[in-house]
Structures are given as C-alpha cells and as structure tokens.
Enzyme design. Structure first.
Site, PDB file in Angstrom:
ATOM      1  N   CYS A 113       1.349  -1.333   0.026  1.00 48.62           N
ATOM      2  CA  CYS A 113       0.314  -0.119  -0.246  1.00 48.62           C
ATOM      3  C   CYS A 113       1.046   1.587   0.089  1.00 48.62           C
ATOM      4  O   CYS A 113       0.152   2.658  -0.699  1.00 48.62           O
ATOM      5  CB  CYS A 113      -0.842   0.107   0.986  1.00 48.62           C
ATOM      6  SG  CYS A 113      -1.901  -1.526   1.058  1.00 48.62           S
ATOM      7  N   HIS A 250      -3.317   7.326   1.854  1.00 51.95           N
ATOM      8  CA  HIS A 250      -3.884   6.183   1.187  1.00 51.95           C
ATOM      9  C   HIS A 250      -5.495   5.765   1.164  1.00 51.95           C
ATOM     10  O   HIS A 250      -5.340   5.672   3.120  1.00 51.95           O
ATOM     11  CB  HIS A 250      -2.764   5.180   1.941  1.00 51.95           C
ATOM     12  CG  HIS A 250      -3.091   3.302   1.013  1.00 51.95           C
ATOM     13  ND1 HIS A 250      -3.402   3.114   0.911  1.00 51.95           N
ATOM     14  CD2 HIS A 250      -2.988   2.625   2.178  1.00 51.95           C
ATOM     15  CE1 HIS A 250      -3.618   2.048   0.149  1.00 51.95           C
ATOM     16  NE2 HIS A 250      -3.694   1.714   1.827  1.00 51.95           N
ATOM     17  N   ASN A 280     -10.655   0.173  -1.212  1.00 54.83           N
ATOM     18  CA  ASN A 280      -8.277  -0.173  -0.841  1.00 54.83           C
ATOM     19  C   ASN A 280      -8.484  -0.278  -2.076  1.00 54.83           C
ATOM     20  O   ASN A 280      -8.475  -1.876  -2.070  1.00 54.83           O
ATOM     21  CB  ASN A 280      -8.035  -0.419   0.135  1.00 54.83           C
ATOM     22  CG  ASN A 280      -6.422  -0.582   0.646  1.00 54.83           C
ATOM     23  OD1 ASN A 280      -5.404  -0.218  -0.135  1.00 54.83           O
ATOM     24  ND2 ASN A 280      -6.319  -1.105   2.201  1.00 54.83           N
TER      25      ASN A 280
HETATM   26  N1  ACO Z   1     -19.117  -8.677   8.360  1.00 56.63           N
HETATM   27  C1  ACO Z   1     -19.404  -8.516   9.071  1.00 56.63           C
HETATM   28  N2  ACO Z   1     -18.380  -9.335   9.992  1.00 56.63           N
HETATM   29  C2  ACO Z   1     -17.423  -9.044   9.975  1.00 56.63           C
HETATM   30  C3  ACO Z   1     -16.466  -9.308   8.763  1.00 56.63           C
HETATM   31  C4  ACO Z   1     -17.568  -8.363   7.590  1.00 56.63           C
HETATM   32  N3  ACO Z   1     -16.660  -8.080   6.461  1.00 56.63           N
HETATM   33  N4  ACO Z   1     -15.346  -8.689   9.049  1.00 56.63           N
HETATM   34  C5  ACO Z   1     -14.971  -9.310   9.889  1.00 56.63           C
HETATM   35  N5  ACO Z   1     -16.311  -9.396  10.690  1.00 56.63           N
HETATM   36  C6  ACO Z   1     -17.345  -9.549  12.512  1.00 56.63           C
HETATM   37  C7  ACO Z   1     -16.196 -10.633  12.702  1.00 56.63           C
HETATM   38  O1  ACO Z   1     -15.757 -11.923  12.517  1.00 56.63           O
HETATM   39  C8  ACO Z   1     -15.807 -10.259  14.452  1.00 56.63           C
HETATM   40  O2  ACO Z   1     -17.102 -11.259  15.003  1.00 56.63           O
HETATM   41  P1  ACO Z   1     -17.276 -11.713  16.239  1.00 56.63           P
HETATM   42  O3  ACO Z   1     -16.505 -11.220  17.122  1.00 56.63           O
HETATM   43  O4  ACO Z   1     -18.049 -12.226  16.832  1.00 56.63           O
HETATM   44  O5  ACO Z   1     -15.515 -12.294  16.177  1.00 56.63           O
HETATM   45  C9  ACO Z   1     -16.375  -8.933  13.805  1.00 56.63           C
HETATM   46  O6  ACO Z   1     -16.666  -8.922  12.929  1.00 56.63           O
HETATM   47  C10 ACO Z   1     -15.520  -7.678  14.650  1.00 56.63           C
HETATM   48  O7  ACO Z   1     -13.961  -8.592  13.715  1.00 56.63           O
HETATM   49  P2  ACO Z   1     -12.694  -7.393  13.963  1.00 56.63           P
HETATM   50  O8  ACO Z   1     -11.882  -8.218  13.041  1.00 56.63           O
HETATM   51  O9  ACO Z   1     -12.701  -7.625  15.433  1.00 56.63           O
HETATM   52  O10 ACO Z   1     -13.490  -6.252  13.915  1.00 56.63           O
HETATM   53  P3  ACO Z   1     -12.694  -4.402  14.076  1.00 56.63           P
HETATM   54  O11 ACO Z   1     -13.616  -3.421  14.597  1.00 56.63           O
HETATM   55  O12 ACO Z   1     -11.141  -4.553  13.970  1.00 56.63           O
HETATM   56  O13 ACO Z   1     -12.725  -4.185  11.818  1.00 56.63           O
HETATM   57  C11 ACO Z   1     -11.208  -4.368  10.060  1.00 56.63           C
HETATM   58  C12 ACO Z   1     -12.048  -4.806  11.308  1.00 56.63           C
HETATM   59  C13 ACO Z   1     -12.235  -3.517   9.229  1.00 56.63           C
HETATM   60  C14 ACO Z   1     -10.842  -4.932   8.878  1.00 56.63           C
HETATM   61  C15 ACO Z   1      -9.978  -3.227  10.632  1.00 56.63           C
HETATM   62  O14 ACO Z   1      -9.122  -3.915  12.001  1.00 56.63           O
HETATM   63  C16 ACO Z   1      -9.595  -2.114  10.129  1.00 56.63           C
HETATM   64  O15 ACO Z   1     -10.144  -1.401   9.823  1.00 56.63           O
HETATM   65  N6  ACO Z   1      -7.937  -2.341  10.610  1.00 56.63           N
HETATM   66  C17 ACO Z   1      -6.696  -2.088   8.978  1.00 56.63           C
HETATM   67  C18 ACO Z   1      -6.784  -3.114   8.417  1.00 56.63           C
HETATM   68  C19 ACO Z   1      -7.113  -2.194   7.028  1.00 56.63           C
HETATM   69  O16 ACO Z   1      -7.468  -1.062   6.843  1.00 56.63           O
HETATM   70  N7  ACO Z   1      -5.697  -3.144   6.503  1.00 56.63           N
HETATM   71  C20 ACO Z   1      -6.052  -2.922   5.317  1.00 56.63           C
HETATM   72  C21 ACO Z   1      -5.441  -2.572   4.339  1.00 56.63           C
HETATM   73  S1  ACO Z   1      -3.529  -2.391   5.125  1.00 56.63           S
HETATM   74  C22 ACO Z   1      -3.314  -0.616   4.269  1.00 56.63           C
HETATM   75  O17 ACO Z   1      -3.768  -0.758   3.158  1.00 56.63           O
HETATM   76  C23 ACO Z   1      -2.618   0.036   5.835  1.00 56.63           C
END
Ligand code: ACO
Length: 323
Positions: A113, A250, A280
């Site tokens: 990224c 980004h 993304n």
């Molecule tokens: N739809 C519905 N529910 C979902 C989904 C989905 N697509 N994905 C995960 N869940 C559920 C999980 O299973 C979990 O359920 P549980 O509590 O029953 O186990 C719940 O949602 C919470 O999951 P988390 O992974 O803890 O969710 P979080 O609030 O951390 O959000 C996310 C996830 C959006 C990926 C977040 O961690 C994030 O934004 N991380 C940054 C990563 C990122 O943006 N990466 C991009 C690439 S890196 C870069 O470009 C910088």
C-alpha cells in the site's frame, strides 16, 4: 536546485462497480457493517481483459494527455504494484511496450500500500540525481485477483484501479516555495511481515496465493506509523500542519484516515477521501485520490499536498509536494 515537478496526472478504473449490497450476496456481511467499520460503500472490480497493465496504461495515457506530452518525452517509468500481470517481465516494461516506448528504463516497485509513495520518492531521487528528466509514476492494482472471496474479513475491503503522475525535472530555488517534491520519508519493518501478507509466491508455494490480514493488528500500528512519517516531513521542511492545503492519504479505511488527521491537527475538510467509492486499491489509492481532487478543482497549482501511506511489510512513508 533540481525539483521533480508534477506535470500531469491521470487515473483509470475498471468498468464494473461492486456495491456493498452485492457483497452481501457473496459473503456473510452487511452494508451497515462495512460502512461503519471502513467507510467503504463500493469498489471497482476488474473484468475480463482488464489487468494491472491495461489499467496502468489507461492512467498513463490520461496523464500524458493532460501534460501535453507523448511517450517520447519520458525517460523513466516506475510502476508500484503488488499484483503484476506476470511474475516477470515487470508490469512497467509491459506498459512501456503498450505505450510504444522503446527507450529509457522501466521497472516495478513493491511496497504494497506504500508503493506509490516509495515510487514517487524513487523517481524524485532519479530526477534530482540526474538519471532521469521525466518520470511516469504509476500505482496500479488488481487486488480482486489475490483476495480469498470466501473470507469476509478481507474481501470487503479492497478494489482495483490505477493512477499516474508525471514528474519533470525543473530548476527550483531550494526553498519550500518551489513547486515539486519537497521531501520524502520512507520506512519499513519486516518484523510485522505476518500481519498482512499473501500466502503464496514463486519461490515458496509456486502459486500466487491469497491476501491474509490481521486487521486489528494493522489498525493498531497504522495511525502511529502515519503520524511518524508526516511529522518527519514537517521537520525536514520546517513546515507545520497549518501549511498543508491537502492531506491525500492512502485510502485503507475511513477510521484510520480520520484518526491520523485528528492526531496531526489537520481539519477533515483538508483531507481527500475516496475510500467510500474506490475501497482500498493499495498502491493505486493515492494517485486515484490525487486525480479525483485535481480534476474536481480542489488541488490547485501551488498547493502544498501531503501524501502518506502504510501497508504490508510493514512499509510506511510520506511525500510532501508543492503541486
Ligand atoms: N462483515 C460482517 N462481520 C465481519 C466482517 C464483515 N465483512 N468481517 C469481520 N466481521 C466480524 C468478525 O468476525 C468479528 O465477529 P466476532 O466478534 O463475532 O468474532 C467482528 O466482526 C469484529 O471483527 P474485528 O476484526 O475485530 O473487526 P474490527 O472492528 O477490527 O474491524 C477491520 C475490522 C475493518 C478490518 C479493522 O480491523 C481495520 O480497519 N483494520 C485495518 C486494516 C486495514 O484497513 N487494512 C487494509 C490494508 S492495510 C493498509 O492498507 C494500511
């Protein structure tokens, strides 16, 4: 002093849009969950015949047209991508050929990224070092092709697209009043390699593999790393958040973007956000956002524009440009 000045910009997106509603038909997710956690409403997905090179070529042609240049005027092409058409030859050489360019040099850059930031920093070093006069810098990706479409924690986040800028050697005074790249700050730390990676490769599995991510771990590091390189850019140039006209981050996640802007004291109306429509797109996200904000008239000649990214590796970096 030689500066690398933005002479043109362009972008290209696949024809097909995939909304969150459509995503609901593929995995157990909801529009509400995706919007609330990420700010993403839709993304573009490459169809048959659309590849990283074809999207990159379209973005390049748009940038050349806007700059009123032809491929003959270029002497360097750098393509930032983690989703090349082939393991080799480089997508940059493929695009060079598509443009009918038989001179100069072309190579790919892989910093996930952060790739576009790395590529701009590299092109700037080539230009200031006298190795190139006009560089085409492209960020192009087809992440849809390395996603595990049964994994809802990753497949909802990414999209495809390409963006490009042309950097040209011009004489500057050496002050912050100059147009062009004023500073670039790059970082990486491989200790985080298992938090965001692709589980395949030519030398290990012999397959392309799929993207794997520990979202929470990435989130935990993102804001701190982004603010680190932006503050380093401020320090290197003697500028402050008040001087920045546009922050072009980004486009990974709305919450990371808002959190970083807040921590830096940059008001949200100075932040270019396209993650809602593009998702993304990894190395393509910054040049796509630059194109959006330059075409709609927000980013104007002379504006101070801060680019920043963080991604797999981890890699992270910033570039401060006077547009
Ligand atoms: N739809 C519905 N529910 C979902 C989904 C989905 N697509 N994905 C995960 N869940 C559920 C999980 O299973 C979990 O359920 P549980 O509590 O029953 O186990 C719940 O949602 C919470 O999951 P988390 O992974 O803890 O969710 P979080 O609030 O951390 O959000 C996310 C996830 C959006 C990926 C977040 O961690 C994030 O934004 N991380 C940054 C990563 C990122 O943006 N990466 C991009 C690439 S890196 C870069 O470009 C910088």
């Amino acid at each position: 002093m030689i500066r690398s000045v933005v002479r043109g910009f362009g972008a290209a997106l696949p024809k097909r849009v995939m909304t969150n509603k459509e995503m609901e038909t593929k995995v157990d997710t909801s529009d509400e969950w995706i919007v609330q956690r990420t700010g993403i409403h839709q993304r573009y997905i490459a169809g048959e015949g659309e590849t990283t090179a074809s999207l990159g070529e379209s973005a390049a042609r748009a940038a050349l047209a806007r700059a009123d240049l032809t491929p003959d005027d270029l002497d360097l092409i750098i393509v930032a991508t983690s989703t090349p058409d082939n393991t080799f030859p480089a997508t940059a050489v493929n695009i060079q050929n598509r443009l009918g360019m038989r001179h100069g040099a072309a190579f790919d850059m892989q910093a996930v990224c952060s790739g576009f930031v790395y590529a701009v920093a590299t092109a700037d070093a080539y230009i200031r070092g006298g190795l190139a006069k006009r560089a085409l810098v492209i960020g192009a990706e087809t992440f849809s092709r390395i996603l595990d479409w049964s994994d809802r924690t990753t497949c909802v986040l990414f999209g495809d697209g390409a963006g490009a800028i042309i950097l040209e050697a011009q004489k500057g005074s050496g002050t912050n009043a100059d147009r062009g790249v004023l500073t670039a700050q790059l970082r990486s730390d491989g200790i985080h390699g298992d938090k965001l990676y692709v589980d395949g490769g030519p030398s290990t599995t012999g397959t392309v593999g799929h993207l794997r991510m520990e979202g929470r771990e990435v989130f935990k590091h993102a804001v701190g790393m982004i603010t680190d390189v932006i503050e380093a850019a401020f320090e290197a140039t003697g500028t402050t958040a008040d001087d920045v006209d546009w922050l072009v981050p980004h486009q990974a996640n709305r919450r990371i973007i808002d959190g970083s802007a807040k921590k830096l004291g940059i008001p949200l109306d100075k932040v270019v956000v396209t993650v809602d429509v593009h998702g993304n797109t990894s190395a393509a996200s910054i040049p796509l956002a630059l194109d959006t904000a330059a075409v709609d008239g927000r980013i104007k000649k002379g504006d101070l524009v801060m680019l920043e990214a963080m991604g797999g590796g981890f890699t992270w970096g910033s570039v401060l440009i006077r547009w």
